[in-house]
Each structure stands twice: as structure tokens, then as C-alpha cells.
Scaffold this active site. Sequence first.
Site, PDB file in Angstrom:
ATOM      1  N   SER A   1       0.823  -1.218   0.000  1.00 33.60           N
ATOM      2  CA  SER A   1       0.000   0.000   0.000  1.00 33.60           C
ATOM      3  C   SER A   1       0.851   1.260   0.000  1.00 33.60           C
ATOM      4  CB  SER A   1      -0.928  -0.013   1.216  1.00 33.60           C
ATOM      5  OG  SER A   1      -0.153  -0.162   2.401  1.00 33.60           O
ATOM      6  N   GLY A   2       2.038   1.203  -0.647  1.00 38.25           N
ATOM      7  CA  GLY A   2       2.850   2.406  -0.825  1.00 38.25           C
ATOM      8  C   GLY A   2       2.463   3.119  -2.108  1.00 38.25           C
TER       9      GLY A   2
ATOM     10  N   ALA B   1       3.490   2.850  -5.144  1.00 40.43           N
ATOM     11  CA  ALA B   1       3.330   2.027  -6.349  1.00 40.43           C
ATOM     12  C   ALA B   1       2.005   1.269  -6.299  1.00 40.43           C
ATOM     13  CB  ALA B   1       4.504   1.061  -6.480  1.00 40.43           C
TER      14      ALA B   1
ATOM     15  N   LYS C   1       0.833  -5.480   5.088  1.00 33.38           N
ATOM     16  CA  LYS C   1       1.146  -6.357   6.227  1.00 33.38           C
ATOM     17  C   LYS C   1       1.086  -5.643   7.571  1.00 33.38           C
ATOM     18  CE  LYS C   1       6.172  -6.371   5.597  1.00 33.38           C
ATOM     19  NZ  LYS C   1       7.346  -7.231   5.495  1.00 33.38           N
TER      20      LYS C   1
ATOM     21  N   GLY D   1      13.077  13.919   0.865  1.00 36.70           N
ATOM     22  CA  GLY D   1      13.573  14.914  -0.091  1.00 36.70           C
ATOM     23  C   GLY D   1      12.559  15.333  -1.134  1.00 36.70           C
TER      24      GLY D   1
ATOM     25  N   GLU E   1      19.270  17.915  -5.382  1.00 38.66           N
ATOM     26  CA  GLU E   1      19.913  16.850  -4.616  1.00 38.66           C
ATOM     27  C   GLU E   1      21.103  16.323  -5.407  1.00 38.66           C
ATOM     28  OE1 GLU E   1      16.780  14.033  -3.726  1.00 38.66           O
ATOM     29  OE2 GLU E   1      15.913  15.345  -2.219  1.00 38.66           O
TER      30      GLU E   1
ATOM     31  N   ASP F   1       9.834  -9.070   0.829  1.00 39.34           N
ATOM     32  CA  ASP F   1       8.915 -10.214   0.693  1.00 39.34           C
ATOM     33  C   ASP F   1       8.541 -10.496  -0.764  1.00 39.34           C
ATOM     34  OD1 ASP F   1       9.024  -9.921   3.401  1.00 39.34           O
ATOM     35  OD2 ASP F   1       6.898  -9.519   3.698  1.00 39.34           O
TER      36      ASP F   1
ATOM     37  N   HIS G   1      22.489   5.158   1.743  1.00 40.72           N
ATOM     38  CA  HIS G   1      22.316   6.610   1.814  1.00 40.72           C
ATOM     39  C   HIS G   1      23.466   7.166   2.647  1.00 40.72           C
ATOM     40  CE1 HIS G   1      20.638  10.559   2.394  1.00 40.72           C
ATOM     41  NE2 HIS G   1      19.629  10.267   1.591  1.00 40.72           N
TER      42      HIS G   1
ATOM     43  N   ARG H   1      25.214   9.425  -4.881  1.00 43.16           N
ATOM     44  CA  ARG H   1      25.257   8.821  -3.544  1.00 43.16           C
ATOM     45  C   ARG H   1      26.331   7.783  -3.322  1.00 43.16           C
ATOM     46  NH1 ARG H   1      18.949   8.092  -2.304  1.00 43.16           N
ATOM     47  NH2 ARG H   1      18.632  10.333  -2.206  1.00 43.16           N
TER      48      ARG H   1
ATOM     49  N   HIS I   1      19.636   1.778   2.110  1.00 44.32           N
ATOM     50  CA  HIS I   1      18.513   2.688   1.849  1.00 44.32           C
ATOM     51  C   HIS I   1      17.573   2.193   0.763  1.00 44.32           C
ATOM     52  CE1 HIS I   1      16.499   6.549   1.636  1.00 44.32           C
ATOM     53  NE2 HIS I   1      16.844   6.738   0.365  1.00 44.32           N
TER      54      HIS I   1
ATOM     55  N   GLU J   1       9.613  -0.194  -5.750  1.00 51.99           N
ATOM     56  CA  GLU J   1      10.984  -0.599  -5.379  1.00 51.99           C
ATOM     57  C   GLU J   1      11.204  -2.105  -5.522  1.00 51.99           C
ATOM     58  OE1 GLU J   1      12.441   1.275  -1.799  1.00 51.99           O
ATOM     59  OE2 GLU J   1      14.186  -0.053  -1.719  1.00 51.99           O
TER      60      GLU J   1
ATOM     61  N   ARG K   1      20.829   4.559  -8.181  1.00 53.95           N
ATOM     62  CA  ARG K   1      19.658   5.418  -8.395  1.00 53.95           C
ATOM     63  C   ARG K   1      19.980   6.881  -8.111  1.00 53.95           C
ATOM     64  NH1 ARG K   1      15.500   7.473  -4.910  1.00 53.95           N
ATOM     65  NH2 ARG K   1      16.413   6.335  -3.161  1.00 53.95           N
TER      66      ARG K   1
ATOM     67  N   LEU L   1      10.262   7.541  -6.147  1.00 54.11           N
ATOM     68  CA  LEU L   1       8.816   7.786  -6.053  1.00 54.11           C
ATOM     69  C   LEU L   1       8.225   7.913  -7.456  1.00 54.11           C
ATOM     70  CD1 LEU L   1       8.838  10.348  -3.086  1.00 54.11           C
ATOM     71  CD2 LEU L   1       8.056   7.977  -3.001  1.00 54.11           C
TER      72      LEU L   1
HETATM   73  P1  FAD Z   1       6.622   0.933  -0.076  1.00 52.22           P
HETATM   74  O1  FAD Z   1       6.222   2.330   0.013  1.00 52.22           O
HETATM   75  O2  FAD Z   1       7.742   0.498   0.799  1.00 52.22           O
HETATM   76  O3  FAD Z   1       5.366   0.031   0.262  1.00 52.22           O
HETATM   77  C1  FAD Z   1       5.507  -1.360   0.411  1.00 52.22           C
HETATM   78  C2  FAD Z   1       4.184  -1.928   0.883  1.00 52.22           C
HETATM   79  O4  FAD Z   1       4.198  -3.332   0.767  1.00 52.22           O
HETATM   80  C3  FAD Z   1       3.842  -1.647   2.340  1.00 52.22           C
HETATM   81  O5  FAD Z   1       2.475  -1.371   2.426  1.00 52.22           O
HETATM   82  C4  FAD Z   1       4.134  -2.973   3.033  1.00 52.22           C
HETATM   83  O6  FAD Z   1       3.400  -3.192   4.205  1.00 52.22           O
HETATM   84  C5  FAD Z   1       3.693  -3.917   1.942  1.00 52.22           C
HETATM   85  N1  FAD Z   1       4.224  -5.266   2.056  1.00 52.22           N
HETATM   86  C6  FAD Z   1       5.508  -5.677   1.997  1.00 52.22           C
HETATM   87  N2  FAD Z   1       5.572  -7.013   2.092  1.00 52.22           N
HETATM   88  C7  FAD Z   1       4.293  -7.454   2.208  1.00 52.22           C
HETATM   89  C8  FAD Z   1       3.705  -8.724   2.363  1.00 52.22           C
HETATM   90  N3  FAD Z   1       4.432  -9.838   2.421  1.00 52.22           N
HETATM   91  N4  FAD Z   1       2.356  -8.801   2.469  1.00 52.22           N
HETATM   92  C9  FAD Z   1       1.587  -7.685   2.452  1.00 52.22           C
HETATM   93  N5  FAD Z   1       2.101  -6.452   2.315  1.00 52.22           N
HETATM   94  C10 FAD Z   1       3.438  -6.350   2.199  1.00 52.22           C
HETATM   95  N6  FAD Z   1      12.550   8.125  -2.830  1.00 52.22           N
HETATM   96  C11 FAD Z   1      12.383   9.256  -3.550  1.00 52.22           C
HETATM   97  O7  FAD Z   1      12.144   9.207  -4.759  1.00 52.22           O
HETATM   98  N7  FAD Z   1      12.440  10.468  -2.922  1.00 52.22           N
HETATM   99  C12 FAD Z   1      12.695  10.596  -1.591  1.00 52.22           C
HETATM  100  O8  FAD Z   1      12.730  11.699  -1.066  1.00 52.22           O
HETATM  101  C13 FAD Z   1      12.911   9.423  -0.832  1.00 52.22           C
HETATM  102  N8  FAD Z   1      13.201   9.501   0.487  1.00 52.22           N
HETATM  103  C14 FAD Z   1      13.282   8.345   1.211  1.00 52.22           C
HETATM  104  C15 FAD Z   1      13.488   8.428   2.593  1.00 52.22           C
HETATM  105  C16 FAD Z   1      13.502   7.278   3.355  1.00 52.22           C
HETATM  106  C17 FAD Z   1      13.725   7.364   4.844  1.00 52.22           C
HETATM  107  C18 FAD Z   1      13.321   6.019   2.730  1.00 52.22           C
HETATM  108  C19 FAD Z   1      13.317   4.770   3.549  1.00 52.22           C
HETATM  109  C20 FAD Z   1      13.152   5.935   1.362  1.00 52.22           C
HETATM  110  C21 FAD Z   1      13.136   7.091   0.589  1.00 52.22           C
HETATM  111  N9  FAD Z   1      12.954   7.039  -0.785  1.00 52.22           N
HETATM  112  C22 FAD Z   1      12.798   8.182  -1.502  1.00 52.22           C
HETATM  113  C23 FAD Z   1      12.712   5.757  -1.458  1.00 52.22           C
HETATM  114  C24 FAD Z   1      11.194   5.586  -1.654  1.00 52.22           C
HETATM  115  O9  FAD Z   1      10.523   6.093  -0.524  1.00 52.22           O
HETATM  116  C25 FAD Z   1      10.800   4.141  -1.845  1.00 52.22           C
HETATM  117  O10 FAD Z   1      11.630   3.520  -2.775  1.00 52.22           O
HETATM  118  C26 FAD Z   1       9.358   4.073  -2.355  1.00 52.22           C
HETATM  119  O11 FAD Z   1       8.521   4.756  -1.464  1.00 52.22           O
HETATM  120  C27 FAD Z   1       8.912   2.635  -2.499  1.00 52.22           C
HETATM  121  O12 FAD Z   1       7.531   2.632  -2.762  1.00 52.22           O
HETATM  122  P2  FAD Z   1       6.791   1.266  -2.963  1.00 52.22           P
HETATM  123  O13 FAD Z   1       5.361   1.583  -3.170  1.00 52.22           O
HETATM  124  O14 FAD Z   1       7.491   0.453  -3.953  1.00 52.22           O
HETATM  125  O15 FAD Z   1       6.983   0.490  -1.552  1.00 52.22           O
HETATM  126  C1  SIN Z   2      16.554  11.979   0.734  1.00 55.64           C
HETATM  127  O1  SIN Z   2      15.699  12.783   1.074  1.00 55.64           O
HETATM  128  O2  SIN Z   2      17.772  12.155   0.887  1.00 55.64           O
HETATM  129  C2  SIN Z   2      16.124  10.710   0.105  1.00 55.64           C
HETATM  130  C3  SIN Z   2      15.892  10.927  -1.317  1.00 55.64           C
HETATM  131  C4  SIN Z   2      15.870   9.629  -2.072  1.00 55.64           C
HETATM  132  O3  SIN Z   2      16.081   8.555  -1.501  1.00 55.64           O
HETATM  133  O4  SIN Z   2      15.658   9.700  -3.271  1.00 55.64           O
END
Ligand code: FAD
Ligand code: SIN
Length: 530
Positions: free
Chosen positions: A14-15, A17, A36, A49, A115, A220, A241, A287, A349, A373, A384, A390
Site C-alpha cells: 500500500s505504498g 506504487a 502487512k 527529499g 539533490e 517479501d 544513503h 550517492r 537505503h 521498489e 539510483r 517515487l
Molecule cells: P513501499 O512504500 O515500501 O510500500 C511497500 C508496501 O508493501 C507496504 O504497504 C508494506 O506493508 C507492503 N508489504 C511488503 N511485504 C508485504 C507482504 N508480504 N504482504 C503484504 N504487504 C506487504 N525516494 C524518492 O524518490 N524520494 C525521496 O525523497 C525518498 N526519500 C526516502 C526516505 C527514506 C527514509 C526512505 C526509507 C526511502 C526514501 N525514498 C525516496 C525511497 C522511496 O521512498 C521508496 O523507494 C518508495 O517509497 C517505495 O515505494 P513502494 O510503493 O514500492 O513500496
Molecule cells: C533523501 O531525502 O535524501 C532521500 C531521497 C531519495 O532517496 O531519493
Amino acid sequence: MSSIITSDFLVIGSGIAGLSFALKVADHGKVNVISKQVASETNTSYAQGGIASVTENSDKFDAHIQDTLVAGAGLCHQDALELAVKDAPNRIRDLIDWGVNFTKNDDGSFDLAREGGHSMHRILHAKDMTGAEIQRALLKNAQKHPNIEIYEHHLAIDLITEHHVLGNLQSAFNICFGAYVLCEKDQCVIPFQSSYTILATGGASKVFLHSTNPDIATGDGVAMAYRAGVRIANMEFVQFHPTSLYNPGKRSFLISEALRGFGGKLINGAEERFMLRYDERAELAPRDIVARGIDAEMKKRREDCVYLDMRHLDSKEVKRRFPNIFKFCKESINIDISLDPIPVVPAAHYFCGGIMTSLTGQTSMQNLFAVGEAAHTGLHGANRLASNSLIEGLVFGNNAAQKVIRKRARNFGSVIIPEWDESGIVDEKEWVLTRHNLKEIQSIMWDYVGIVRSKKQLERARRRIHVIYQEIEDYYKKSKISGELVELRNLAAIAFLIITSALRRNESRGLHYMTDYPEKSDKYLKDTII
Ligand code: FAD
Ligand code: SIN
């Protein structure tokens, strides 16, 4: 018996993507989103960021493409890159339509940040809490859509493939029918059957001892796909990071790259600005270079951390621009980031590799897609560029959605999905020992598979992880299922995938640095596929 739950689309995660995909397809069928933990506990929520996109006339697609290519060290896929960069402004408009509020200047234009690795100010942000703002808006829209049902505290264990199903399948091979899901409240396993399954499970940085990620990042989706025989690519490219807050024993916290983009300088314990010794772009180099520079400086000076210095900048502006980081540092280590140097260290990171997909999110298994991701689209190559993650989730999530809307899932005949075999036992004593494996995996990965690697260290890590992997598999086969056990098993698989991939790349490129092979080699100008 837990009855089967069916839908047109099963979105695991639920991120950004998963939810953006769900919102795009929701008018075309029933969508089940499983998460989860609570639905807002995602890496997305912690993003600070911002999100990279060309939004001003002074910036050009070619410049964003070029910056991404330079960071990616020769492995970016040109088609994925062009798609991501050119589609980014459309996807930013989607976010705005969904109610995301980006920070603006007094004249109404976006307050664009810069950045590392970016030649322009092109990062849209919501102060230093961009991810939380995006997550809020996406979740709000998803919760009110009548076709979307969100199952919190439901953890996917494994994909349901043709190996599991019974019935008169018509020449079915390499197909996904959904996933077995553990409902935490009732402690039962429910088969979620779906025409399309979308893995949006995020990253796996929790495989390392020090990470910027929340606890959900256990890889996972990648582990499930790997077990199902789906192709996985480039797992050796783990991004560290450069600046996570140095606060030993406490929850990790990111000090955004945007602080360096705002003018922050890195200094060592003797207050020397050291990054210029490692790269002429200094604090704003990509980075991998900054993280290695910090690592080398800490080792050389035998210091536990370096410092990010903001003291020369306008103190009021620093607090206005970074309120969340200001508050966290004040409350956790009692420093004022505008007046005191901030202690920082690199931490795991982001995963550039993942489940191999086409430009439309299609994996090597029919009816199975991967986005965000968890996916490897080829956009990031060997490293990256900041704030390109995002936007990747949005662009490829949208592309996957358009593909499945156009194409009805192939019907493979009637299938019967068997119940999960819940006959395992609970051996508390053995579980206590097995669970120790988590810290061991994380320490092995940190010590031997981190920022700087060598063949000898990787071999040592491989031998140790192999033993742990076997132990966990043995325990898993005879035990009653639990969320913690599923995650541990997945982390062992992720460790194995990273080490195996790293051992196949006898060169240094982007995030993969080998002391035995310090240079790039054209022989390895290709993805590592498992
Ligand atoms: P996520 O947002 O991680 O969502 C994953 C989802 O999957 C969650 O809901 C989780 O509960 C669920 N899940 C996982 N396994 C299971 C399972 N087995 N069963 C059910 N559900 C499950 N990127 C940028 O572009 N800009 C930024 O400024 C930036 N800053 C960041 C700062 C931090 C501190 C971090 C940690 C990352 C940052 N990133 C940034 C990277 C970016 O946030 C992530 O790569 C991106 O949000 C991933 O999105 P996603 O939807 O793929 O996964
Ligand atoms: C950050 O804010 O430094 C994270 C940005 C990113 O992971 O892309």
C-alpha cells in the site's frame, strides 16, 4: 477452512506504487489491496527529499535523462529511462489531482530543491515530509473508492502458481493465480485469488544491520517471486544513503540529501570539509561516491561518524525548510540542526534491483506484475539518482495499469485452490534459536556485503548465509506459520540473492564496489539475472 477471497486485481502493498496502481484500475474491476501492517506504514511514508520531474522551461528532459545516466554508471535501460523522465510531469499532475500539496513559492511556482547528481533544481517536495503527504492523499482516495478494499495486517506468504492449483488447467504453465495471505488477527491463512496479482511490496534494506527503512522492508515480494521461479535482476546494487542520523541503538532516521542540496557541508571530527578530496562535485556527487567517501574518511580517522554542517546557512530558513528533521534531532539527540553539526553515517537505503519487469510491469510469470521498489525496470542502472524512486513507482504503476485495463486476463480453465496446510507445530525453544538468525544475517550483510566488498568477504558471507538459510528452511517446513518467520525466511533469500549477484560481477560499477576489481569492465555491461 478460510474461504477464498477473489478479485480482478490483487495488489500486495500500500505504498506509492501499489495505491497509485489501484486507483488507476479501480474503475475497471474489484481491487483488493493487502498490507502487512497498517496501510500507511510504508517506505513511501518516510520519503523526505521529494520527487524528481522536469516541471519548468529552464529544465529539459535531456538533462534529467543525462543526470540519471551518469548516476546509473552505464546500466540504465534507455527505454525505461526515457519513459520515466518524459512521463513524470503527467504523473505529478495525477498526484496533484489526488490532492497532494507540494510546497510552493510566494508566486505560486513549485519550490524546487536540488539533490546529489542533479544538474538542476527539479525536486518537488512537501517540506521535508514529501512521502507522508503523498501517502496521505493516495490512501484517502483509495479508502473512498467503492471498488477498492484494503486489508490491513494481512501478510502475503507465497504466490499461488500452477504448482498449487488442482483442476482441469488448459496447458497452463508459469501462471500466477494470487497469493496465500496470513491474517494476523485470526492467525489463519486465506487464499486471495485474482486475475492479476501485483507485487508492490517495496524494498529489502532490513537485510542490513543499519538501514534508513522501516521494519516492513524485508523484501517479501522479491523473495516470493524468486521462490516461484520468476526472474530477478541486479540485486548486487544496494544503495547506501550517505547521511542517516548517527544515534547508536535507536531507530534509524534519515537526514535528507536535500540538506546537502541546500548547502550543507560534510566535515570530519577535526572539522575539515573532506568530500572535495574524493570528488570535485563534493557533497553533491552521486550517492555511491558520497557514501564511499564518508566510509573511507571514517575508516581513515577511526571515527564512528562524520558531521553535516549547516551552521553557515540562514538558521531561520533551515528550520522553515526542514521542520521534521529539526524536530526529530532536537527531541532525539538534543541538537539544533541550524547551530550544531549533525552526526551522520551511511545506512542501507534502497534496492536498484528486484523483480525483472517490462516497461508495463509484466514479470516473467503470466498475470504477475511488479511495480515500485520491488521491481527492476532498468531505470536506475547501477545506482539510483536521488528522488527518482517515487516517480518510478508512479510511472510504471500507471503503465502496468493501462496494460491490464486493455488486456483481459487469460482464462486457464477452472481451477481449485487448495487450502493452506496449517498442520505445523510450535517449538518455542527452537524458535528462540531460529530467530537469532535475524541479527546474524543483518550483521553478516553489514560486515561483508556493505559499501566496500571483496571476493573473500563475499565468499565468507555466502558460506554463512547458506547454513542459516538451510536452518530457517528446515524450521519453516515443520512449523506453524507466523509473520516473523515468513519475514526471516524472506530476508535469508534476499541475502542469498545479493551475495550470489555480487559474486557474479567481477568489477566495480555504481553501488557495487569490489576492492579486487576497482575498475569498470565492459564485460559486465549487462544486468545480473537470477
Ligand atoms: P513501499 O512504500 O515500501 O510500500 C511497500 C508496501 O508493501 C507496504 O504497504 C508494506 O506493508 C507492503 N508489504 C511488503 N511485504 C508485504 C507482504 N508480504 N504482504 C503484504 N504487504 C506487504 N525516494 C524518492 O524518490 N524520494 C525521496 O525523497 C525518498 N526519500 C526516502 C526516505 C527514506 C527514509 C526512505 C526509507 C526511502 C526514501 N525514498 C525516496 C525511497 C522511496 O521512498 C521508496 O523507494 C518508495 O517509497 C517505495 O515505494 P513502494 O510503493 O514500492 O513500496
Ligand atoms: C533523501 O531525502 O535524501 C532521500 C531521497 C531519495 O532517496 O531519493
